[in-house]
Design a protein around this motif. Structure first.
Motif, PDB file in Angstrom:
ATOM      1  N   SER A 117      -4.910  -1.132   2.985  1.00 38.37           N
ATOM      2  CA  SER A 117      -4.056  -0.480   3.977  1.00 38.37           C
ATOM      3  C   SER A 117      -4.565   0.921   4.280  1.00 38.37           C
ATOM      4  O   SER A 117      -4.332   1.858   3.514  1.00 38.37           O
ATOM      5  CB  SER A 117      -2.614  -0.417   3.469  1.00 38.37           C
ATOM      6  N   LEU A 161      -3.831   0.035  -4.662  1.00 39.65           N
ATOM      7  CA  LEU A 161      -3.830   0.528  -3.281  1.00 39.65           C
ATOM      8  C   LEU A 161      -5.107   0.103  -2.559  1.00 39.65           C
ATOM      9  O   LEU A 161      -5.063  -0.342  -1.404  1.00 39.65           O
ATOM     10  CB  LEU A 161      -3.700   2.056  -3.270  1.00 39.65           C
ATOM     11  N   GLY A 179       0.813  -1.206   0.000  1.00 35.93           N
ATOM     12  CA  GLY A 179       0.000   0.000   0.000  1.00 35.93           C
ATOM     13  C   GLY A 179       0.850   1.260   0.000  1.00 35.93           C
ATOM     14  O   GLY A 179       0.560   2.222  -0.718  1.00 35.93           O
ATOM     15  N   THR A 237      -5.010  -3.466  -1.433  1.00 36.34           N
ATOM     16  CA  THR A 237      -4.152  -3.782  -0.269  1.00 36.34           C
ATOM     17  C   THR A 237      -4.913  -3.620   1.040  1.00 36.34           C
ATOM     18  O   THR A 237      -4.530  -4.195   2.057  1.00 36.34           O
ATOM     19  CB  THR A 237      -2.904  -2.874  -0.215  1.00 36.34           C
TER      20      THR A 237
END
Length: 397
Positions: free
Chosen positions: A189, A184, A148, A187
Protein backbone atom coordinates in the motif's frame (compact mmCIF):
# COMPACT_ATOMS: atom_id res chain seq x y z
CA UNK A 1 -11.07 -3.76 27.49
CA UNK A 2 -8.53 -6.33 26.22
CA UNK A 3 -11.38 -8.46 24.80
CA UNK A 4 -12.81 -5.43 22.99
CA UNK A 5 -9.39 -4.68 21.48
CA UNK A 6 -8.93 -8.31 20.42
CA UNK A 7 -12.33 -8.38 18.68
CA UNK A 8 -11.43 -5.17 16.85
CA UNK A 9 -8.12 -6.51 15.54
CA UNK A 10 -9.10 -10.05 14.63
CA UNK A 11 -11.69 -9.30 11.92
CA UNK A 12 -13.68 -6.43 10.37
CA UNK A 13 -16.83 -8.40 11.15
CA UNK A 14 -16.13 -8.92 14.86
CA UNK A 15 -15.45 -5.17 15.22
CA UNK A 16 -19.20 -4.63 15.40
CA UNK A 17 -19.29 -6.41 18.80
CA UNK A 18 -17.18 -3.83 20.70
CA UNK A 19 -19.21 -1.08 19.04
CA UNK A 20 -22.49 -2.66 20.14
CA UNK A 21 -21.16 -3.07 23.68
CA UNK A 22 -20.11 0.58 23.90
CA UNK A 23 -23.43 1.67 22.34
CA UNK A 24 -25.29 -0.32 25.01
CA UNK A 25 -23.20 1.15 27.83
CA UNK A 26 -23.84 4.73 26.67
CA UNK A 27 -27.58 4.29 26.01
CA UNK A 28 -28.56 2.13 28.99
CA UNK A 29 -25.93 2.70 31.68
CA UNK A 30 -24.94 5.82 33.57
CA UNK A 31 -22.22 7.26 31.35
CA UNK A 32 -21.36 10.95 31.46
CA UNK A 33 -21.72 12.83 28.16
CA UNK A 34 -19.09 15.54 27.90
CA UNK A 35 -19.86 18.70 25.99
CA UNK A 36 -16.75 19.19 23.85
CA UNK A 37 -15.89 20.07 20.26
CA UNK A 38 -15.39 16.44 19.21
CA UNK A 39 -18.77 15.21 20.49
CA UNK A 40 -20.61 18.27 19.16
CA UNK A 41 -18.99 17.94 15.71
CA UNK A 42 -19.66 14.22 15.47
CA UNK A 43 -23.29 14.76 16.53
CA UNK A 44 -23.69 17.46 13.86
CA UNK A 45 -22.14 15.18 11.24
CA UNK A 46 -24.63 12.43 12.15
CA UNK A 47 -27.63 14.78 11.98
CA UNK A 48 -26.49 16.29 8.68
CA UNK A 49 -25.90 12.84 7.13
CA UNK A 50 -29.48 11.90 8.05
CA UNK A 51 -30.81 15.10 6.46
CA UNK A 52 -28.78 14.51 3.29
CA UNK A 53 -30.04 10.93 3.09
CA UNK A 54 -33.64 12.18 3.30
CA UNK A 55 -33.02 14.93 0.72
CA UNK A 56 -31.63 12.35 -1.72
CA UNK A 57 -34.41 9.81 -1.00
CA UNK A 58 -31.65 7.31 -0.20
CA UNK A 59 -32.74 4.72 2.35
CA UNK A 60 -29.28 3.11 2.39
CA UNK A 61 -27.63 6.48 3.14
CA UNK A 62 -30.05 7.03 6.03
CA UNK A 63 -29.24 3.59 7.47
CA UNK A 64 -25.47 4.04 7.07
CA UNK A 65 -25.75 7.41 8.85
CA UNK A 66 -26.35 5.53 12.10
CA UNK A 67 -22.76 4.30 11.91
CA UNK A 68 -21.83 7.89 12.82
CA UNK A 69 -24.19 7.68 15.79
CA UNK A 70 -22.42 4.48 16.89
CA UNK A 71 -19.08 6.27 16.55
CA UNK A 72 -20.45 9.08 18.72
CA UNK A 73 -21.37 6.53 21.41
CA UNK A 74 -17.91 4.93 21.10
CA UNK A 75 -16.36 8.36 21.64
CA UNK A 76 -18.51 9.04 24.72
CA UNK A 77 -17.66 5.63 26.20
CA UNK A 78 -13.90 6.04 25.65
CA UNK A 79 -13.91 9.58 27.04
CA UNK A 80 -15.29 8.11 30.28
CA UNK A 81 -12.97 5.11 30.28
CA UNK A 82 -9.67 6.84 29.36
CA UNK A 83 -9.17 8.90 32.49
CA UNK A 84 -5.38 9.22 32.30
CA UNK A 85 -2.32 8.48 30.17
CA UNK A 86 -1.58 5.11 31.77
CA UNK A 87 -5.01 3.74 30.85
CA UNK A 88 -4.57 4.96 27.27
CA UNK A 89 -1.14 3.33 27.06
CA UNK A 90 -2.56 0.02 28.32
CA UNK A 91 -5.11 0.07 25.49
CA UNK A 92 -2.38 0.70 22.91
CA UNK A 93 -0.19 -2.01 24.46
CA UNK A 94 -3.07 -4.45 23.88
CA UNK A 95 -3.34 -3.16 20.31
CA UNK A 96 0.34 -3.90 19.64
CA UNK A 97 0.15 -7.38 21.18
CA UNK A 98 -2.98 -8.45 19.31
CA UNK A 99 -1.82 -6.85 16.06
CA UNK A 100 1.14 -9.24 16.08
CA UNK A 101 -1.43 -11.99 15.42
CA UNK A 102 -2.38 -10.11 12.26
CA UNK A 103 1.30 -9.81 11.29
CA UNK A 104 1.88 -13.55 11.68
CA UNK A 105 -1.30 -14.33 9.76
CA UNK A 106 -0.25 -11.95 6.97
CA UNK A 107 3.20 -13.52 6.65
CA UNK A 108 1.65 -17.03 6.52
CA UNK A 109 -0.77 -15.74 3.88
CA UNK A 110 2.15 -14.50 1.75
CA UNK A 111 4.15 -17.73 2.16
CA UNK A 112 1.14 -19.84 1.09
CA UNK A 113 0.72 -17.73 -2.03
CA UNK A 114 4.44 -17.76 -2.96
CA UNK A 115 4.93 -21.52 -2.52
CA UNK A 116 1.48 -22.88 -3.36
CA UNK A 117 0.03 -20.09 -5.53
CA UNK A 118 -3.11 -20.03 -3.39
CA UNK A 119 -4.85 -16.88 -2.22
CA UNK A 120 -6.57 -18.02 0.96
CA UNK A 121 -9.09 -15.15 0.74
CA UNK A 122 -9.99 -15.45 -2.97
CA UNK A 123 -13.24 -17.43 -2.62
CA UNK A 124 -14.52 -15.26 0.19
CA UNK A 125 -13.59 -12.07 -1.69
CA UNK A 126 -15.44 -13.30 -4.78
CA UNK A 127 -18.56 -13.86 -2.65
CA UNK A 128 -18.34 -10.28 -1.33
CA UNK A 129 -17.62 -8.89 -4.85
CA UNK A 130 -14.30 -7.43 -3.73
CA UNK A 131 -11.35 -7.29 -6.15
CA UNK A 132 -8.78 -10.05 -5.58
CA UNK A 133 -5.14 -8.95 -5.49
CA UNK A 134 -3.04 -12.09 -5.23
CA UNK A 135 0.37 -10.56 -4.51
CA UNK A 136 -0.76 -8.38 -1.57
CA UNK A 137 -1.71 -9.51 1.92
CA UNK A 138 -5.12 -8.89 3.45
CA UNK A 139 -4.26 -10.28 6.90
CA UNK A 140 -7.24 -9.85 9.29
CA UNK A 141 -8.49 -6.65 7.64
CA UNK A 142 -10.15 -7.70 4.38
CA UNK A 143 -8.30 -5.12 2.25
CA UNK A 144 -4.56 -4.51 1.63
CA UNK A 145 -4.87 -0.72 1.97
CA UNK A 146 -6.75 -1.00 5.26
CA UNK A 147 -4.15 -3.50 6.49
CA UNK A 148 -1.40 -1.11 5.41
CA UNK A 149 -3.03 1.78 7.29
CA UNK A 150 -3.33 -0.34 10.44
CA UNK A 151 0.29 -1.54 10.35
CA UNK A 152 1.56 2.01 9.68
CA UNK A 153 -0.26 3.20 12.81
CA UNK A 154 1.12 0.27 14.81
CA UNK A 155 4.66 1.28 13.75
CA UNK A 156 4.13 4.70 15.35
CA UNK A 157 2.66 3.07 18.47
CA UNK A 158 5.58 0.63 18.62
CA UNK A 159 8.10 3.46 18.33
CA UNK A 160 6.38 5.26 21.20
CA UNK A 161 6.82 2.28 23.51
CA UNK A 162 10.39 1.77 22.31
CA UNK A 163 11.16 5.25 23.63
CA UNK A 164 9.64 4.86 27.11
CA UNK A 165 10.02 1.21 28.12
CA UNK A 166 12.84 -0.47 30.05
CA UNK A 167 15.50 -2.56 28.27
CA UNK A 168 13.73 -5.94 28.51
CA UNK A 169 10.33 -4.67 27.40
CA UNK A 170 11.91 -2.36 24.83
CA UNK A 171 13.31 -5.39 22.94
CA UNK A 172 9.77 -6.75 22.52
CA UNK A 173 8.54 -3.46 21.04
CA UNK A 174 11.57 -3.14 18.75
CA UNK A 175 10.91 -6.61 17.32
CA UNK A 176 7.18 -5.87 17.08
CA UNK A 177 7.85 -2.60 15.24
CA UNK A 178 10.13 -4.27 12.70
CA UNK A 179 7.50 -6.98 12.13
CA UNK A 180 4.93 -4.24 11.48
CA UNK A 181 7.33 -2.75 8.91
CA UNK A 182 7.56 -6.13 7.15
CA UNK A 183 3.77 -6.52 7.21
CA UNK A 184 3.29 -3.00 5.83
CA UNK A 185 5.72 -3.82 3.00
CA UNK A 186 3.74 -7.00 2.18
CA UNK A 187 0.48 -5.03 1.85
CA UNK A 188 2.02 -3.06 -1.05
CA UNK A 189 0.00 0.00 0.00
CA UNK A 190 1.82 3.09 -1.23
CA UNK A 191 -0.86 5.26 0.38
CA UNK A 192 0.05 3.73 3.74
CA UNK A 193 3.75 4.36 3.01
CA UNK A 194 2.97 8.04 2.35
CA UNK A 195 0.91 8.16 5.55
CA UNK A 196 3.75 6.58 7.54
CA UNK A 197 6.24 9.16 6.26
CA UNK A 198 3.90 11.91 7.49
CA UNK A 199 3.42 10.11 10.82
CA UNK A 200 7.14 9.56 11.36
CA UNK A 201 7.90 13.21 10.62
CA UNK A 202 5.30 14.52 13.10
CA UNK A 203 6.21 11.89 15.72
CA UNK A 204 9.87 12.83 15.84
CA UNK A 205 9.19 16.54 15.41
CA UNK A 206 7.19 16.46 18.65
CA UNK A 207 9.25 13.78 20.39
CA UNK A 208 12.51 15.69 20.17
CA UNK A 209 14.48 12.70 21.47
CA UNK A 210 17.54 10.91 20.15
CA UNK A 211 16.50 7.60 21.71
CA UNK A 212 16.05 4.82 19.14
CA UNK A 213 17.00 7.28 16.39
CA UNK A 214 18.61 4.44 14.43
CA UNK A 215 15.28 2.60 14.33
CA UNK A 216 13.49 5.72 13.14
CA UNK A 217 16.10 6.44 10.44
CA UNK A 218 15.98 2.82 9.19
CA UNK A 219 12.18 2.78 8.93
CA UNK A 220 12.09 6.24 7.34
CA UNK A 221 14.69 5.37 4.66
CA UNK A 222 13.02 2.06 3.78
CA UNK A 223 9.57 3.66 3.60
CA UNK A 224 10.80 6.62 1.53
CA UNK A 225 12.65 4.29 -0.87
CA UNK A 226 9.58 2.11 -1.44
CA UNK A 227 7.26 5.13 -1.73
CA UNK A 228 9.23 6.98 -4.37
CA UNK A 229 10.91 4.17 -6.32
CA UNK A 230 10.12 4.01 -10.07
CA UNK A 231 6.95 2.14 -10.98
CA UNK A 232 8.83 -0.47 -13.06
CA UNK A 233 10.80 -1.50 -9.97
CA UNK A 234 7.91 -1.17 -7.50
CA UNK A 235 5.85 -3.76 -9.40
CA UNK A 236 8.57 -6.32 -8.64
CA UNK A 237 9.18 -5.13 -5.09
CA UNK A 238 5.68 -4.44 -3.73
CA UNK A 239 3.65 -6.29 -6.39
CA UNK A 240 1.64 -3.11 -6.85
CA UNK A 241 2.13 -0.62 -9.67
CA UNK A 242 1.78 3.00 -8.56
CA UNK A 243 1.02 4.33 -12.06
CA UNK A 244 -1.97 1.99 -12.57
CA UNK A 245 -3.26 2.74 -9.11
CA UNK A 246 -2.90 6.52 -9.56
CA UNK A 247 -4.60 6.51 -12.99
CA UNK A 248 -7.62 4.65 -11.60
CA UNK A 249 -7.85 7.13 -8.71
CA UNK A 250 -7.57 10.06 -11.09
CA UNK A 251 -10.63 8.76 -12.94
CA UNK A 252 -12.52 8.34 -9.65
CA UNK A 253 -11.57 11.85 -8.50
CA UNK A 254 -12.72 13.39 -11.79
CA UNK A 255 -16.02 11.52 -11.50
CA UNK A 256 -16.50 12.72 -7.92
CA UNK A 257 -15.77 16.31 -8.94
CA UNK A 258 -18.54 16.04 -11.54
CA UNK A 259 -20.90 14.83 -8.80
CA UNK A 260 -19.81 17.70 -6.52
CA UNK A 261 -20.60 20.28 -9.20
CA UNK A 262 -24.18 19.01 -9.38
CA UNK A 263 -24.77 18.92 -5.59
CA UNK A 264 -22.11 21.13 -3.96
CA UNK A 265 -24.14 22.07 -0.87
CA UNK A 266 -25.81 18.82 0.25
CA UNK A 267 -23.87 16.07 -1.49
CA UNK A 268 -25.34 12.73 -2.58
CA UNK A 269 -25.60 10.92 0.78
CA UNK A 270 -23.17 8.53 2.44
CA UNK A 271 -23.97 5.83 -0.13
CA UNK A 272 -24.13 8.31 -3.00
CA UNK A 273 -20.91 7.15 -4.70
CA UNK A 274 -22.06 3.52 -4.64
CA UNK A 275 -25.52 4.40 -5.93
CA UNK A 276 -24.60 7.00 -8.56
CA UNK A 277 -20.85 6.75 -9.16
CA UNK A 278 -21.16 4.45 -12.19
CA UNK A 279 -22.81 7.29 -14.14
CA UNK A 280 -19.83 9.59 -13.58
CA UNK A 281 -16.83 7.23 -13.46
CA UNK A 282 -17.23 5.09 -16.54
CA UNK A 283 -14.13 2.96 -17.00
CA UNK A 284 -12.97 3.50 -13.38
CA UNK A 285 -16.00 2.32 -11.42
CA UNK A 286 -16.24 -1.16 -9.90
CA UNK A 287 -18.89 -2.96 -7.87
CA UNK A 288 -17.40 -2.29 -4.44
CA UNK A 289 -16.60 1.41 -4.84
CA UNK A 290 -17.99 3.02 -1.71
CA UNK A 291 -15.78 6.12 -1.54
CA UNK A 292 -13.79 8.62 -3.60
CA UNK A 293 -10.29 7.46 -2.56
CA UNK A 294 -9.59 10.78 -0.86
CA UNK A 295 -10.94 11.97 2.49
CA UNK A 296 -11.84 15.51 1.42
CA UNK A 297 -13.25 14.54 -1.98
CA UNK A 298 -15.31 11.72 -0.45
CA UNK A 299 -16.82 13.95 2.25
CA UNK A 300 -17.56 16.71 -0.27
CA UNK A 301 -19.22 14.21 -2.64
CA UNK A 302 -21.32 12.48 -0.01
CA UNK A 303 -22.12 15.29 2.47
CA UNK A 304 -21.42 18.41 0.43
CA UNK A 305 -19.90 21.68 1.57
CA UNK A 306 -21.75 21.57 4.89
CA UNK A 307 -20.34 18.15 5.72
CA UNK A 308 -16.85 19.31 4.78
CA UNK A 309 -17.15 22.34 7.08
CA UNK A 310 -18.22 20.10 9.99
CA UNK A 311 -15.28 17.76 9.32
CA UNK A 312 -12.90 20.75 9.18
CA UNK A 313 -14.35 21.92 12.52
CA UNK A 314 -13.55 18.50 14.02
CA UNK A 315 -9.98 18.44 12.67
CA UNK A 316 -9.14 22.04 13.66
CA UNK A 317 -10.24 21.42 17.24
CA UNK A 318 -8.33 18.13 17.35
CA UNK A 319 -5.16 20.02 16.42
CA UNK A 320 -5.93 22.66 19.05
CA UNK A 321 -6.34 19.95 21.69
CA UNK A 322 -3.06 18.32 20.65
CA UNK A 323 -1.38 21.71 21.02
CA UNK A 324 -2.83 22.05 24.53
CA UNK A 325 -1.64 18.55 25.51
CA UNK A 326 1.81 19.24 24.07
CA UNK A 327 2.07 22.43 26.15
CA UNK A 328 1.08 20.35 29.19
CA UNK A 329 3.90 17.90 28.35
CA UNK A 330 1.61 14.91 27.88
CA UNK A 331 4.03 12.14 26.85
CA UNK A 332 1.68 10.36 24.43
CA UNK A 333 1.07 13.46 22.29
CA UNK A 334 3.72 12.48 19.66
CA UNK A 335 2.04 9.09 19.23
CA UNK A 336 -1.49 10.50 18.98
CA UNK A 337 -0.36 13.27 16.60
CA UNK A 338 1.55 10.71 14.52
CA UNK A 339 -1.60 8.61 14.16
CA UNK A 340 -3.55 11.66 12.97
CA UNK A 341 -0.76 12.47 10.49
CA UNK A 342 -0.89 8.93 9.05
CA UNK A 343 -4.63 9.24 8.52
CA UNK A 344 -4.21 12.61 6.78
CA UNK A 345 -1.29 11.41 4.61
CA UNK A 346 -2.96 8.15 3.59
CA UNK A 347 -6.21 10.07 3.15
CA UNK A 348 -4.76 11.84 0.11
CA UNK A 349 -5.23 8.65 -1.93
CA UNK A 350 -7.66 6.57 0.15
CA UNK A 351 -10.55 6.73 2.59
CA UNK A 352 -9.65 3.92 4.99
CA UNK A 353 -11.84 5.45 7.73
CA UNK A 354 -14.78 3.81 5.96
CA UNK A 355 -13.53 0.38 7.11
CA UNK A 356 -14.78 -0.61 10.59
CA UNK A 357 -11.36 -1.38 12.08
CA UNK A 358 -9.43 1.68 10.92
CA UNK A 359 -12.54 3.84 11.37
CA UNK A 360 -12.80 2.74 15.00
CA UNK A 361 -9.06 3.34 15.47
CA UNK A 362 -9.41 6.91 14.16
CA UNK A 363 -12.49 7.63 16.27
CA UNK A 364 -10.82 6.16 19.37
CA UNK A 365 -7.62 8.19 19.00
CA UNK A 366 -9.64 11.38 18.45
CA UNK A 367 -11.90 10.72 21.45
CA UNK A 368 -8.84 9.99 23.60
CA UNK A 369 -7.32 13.36 22.68
CA UNK A 370 -10.53 15.12 23.79
CA UNK A 371 -10.66 13.06 26.99
CA UNK A 372 -7.06 13.79 27.98
CA UNK A 373 -7.55 17.55 27.48
CA UNK A 374 -10.53 17.48 29.85
CA UNK A 375 -8.72 15.35 32.44
CA UNK A 376 -5.55 17.46 32.34
CA UNK A 377 -7.54 20.69 32.61
CA UNK A 378 -9.48 19.28 35.56
CA UNK A 379 -6.22 18.25 37.25
CA UNK A 380 -4.66 21.68 36.73
CA UNK A 381 -7.75 23.39 38.14
CA UNK A 382 -7.63 21.06 41.14
CA UNK A 383 -3.94 21.83 41.67
CA UNK A 384 -4.58 25.59 41.38
CA UNK A 385 -7.41 25.29 43.89
CA UNK A 386 -5.16 23.41 46.33
CA UNK A 387 -2.44 26.03 45.91
CA UNK A 388 -4.84 28.90 46.62
CA UNK A 389 -6.26 27.08 49.65
CA UNK A 390 -2.76 26.47 50.89
CA UNK A 391 -1.93 30.16 50.50
CA UNK A 392 -5.09 31.16 52.39
CA UNK A 393 -4.29 28.77 55.24
CA UNK A 394 -0.75 30.11 55.40
CA UNK A 395 -2.03 33.68 55.69
CA UNK A 396 -4.50 32.70 58.44
CA UNK A 397 -1.82 30.91 60.39
Amino acid sequence: MSILVFLTVISPYTTILPMIYMLYMVLFKKVSIHKNHWNIGLCLLFIWSLIVGVINYSFSSIVVSFALFMYLCVSIFLQNYCKNESIVEKIYMHLVSFSLISVIFGIIEKVIYVYFNINIWSRFLQITSQPVVNDRIYSTFGNPNVAGNWFAIMIIVGLHFCSIKSKTTKLFYRVATLLFVIALYLTGSRGAFIGLLCGLFIFYLLKGSKKDMWLFITIFIITAAVTFMPSEISKNVTAHGFDDSFISRLGIWKGCLKMIRIKPFTGWGLMGITEHGADFMKGYFYATLYHGHNIWITIMTTLGGVGLLIYAYLKINLFRNLKILYAQKCRIVPMLAGIQAIIIGHGLVDFTMIAPQTGLLFIASSAIISSLVKQNNSSSLYDDSNDSNHEKSSKIS
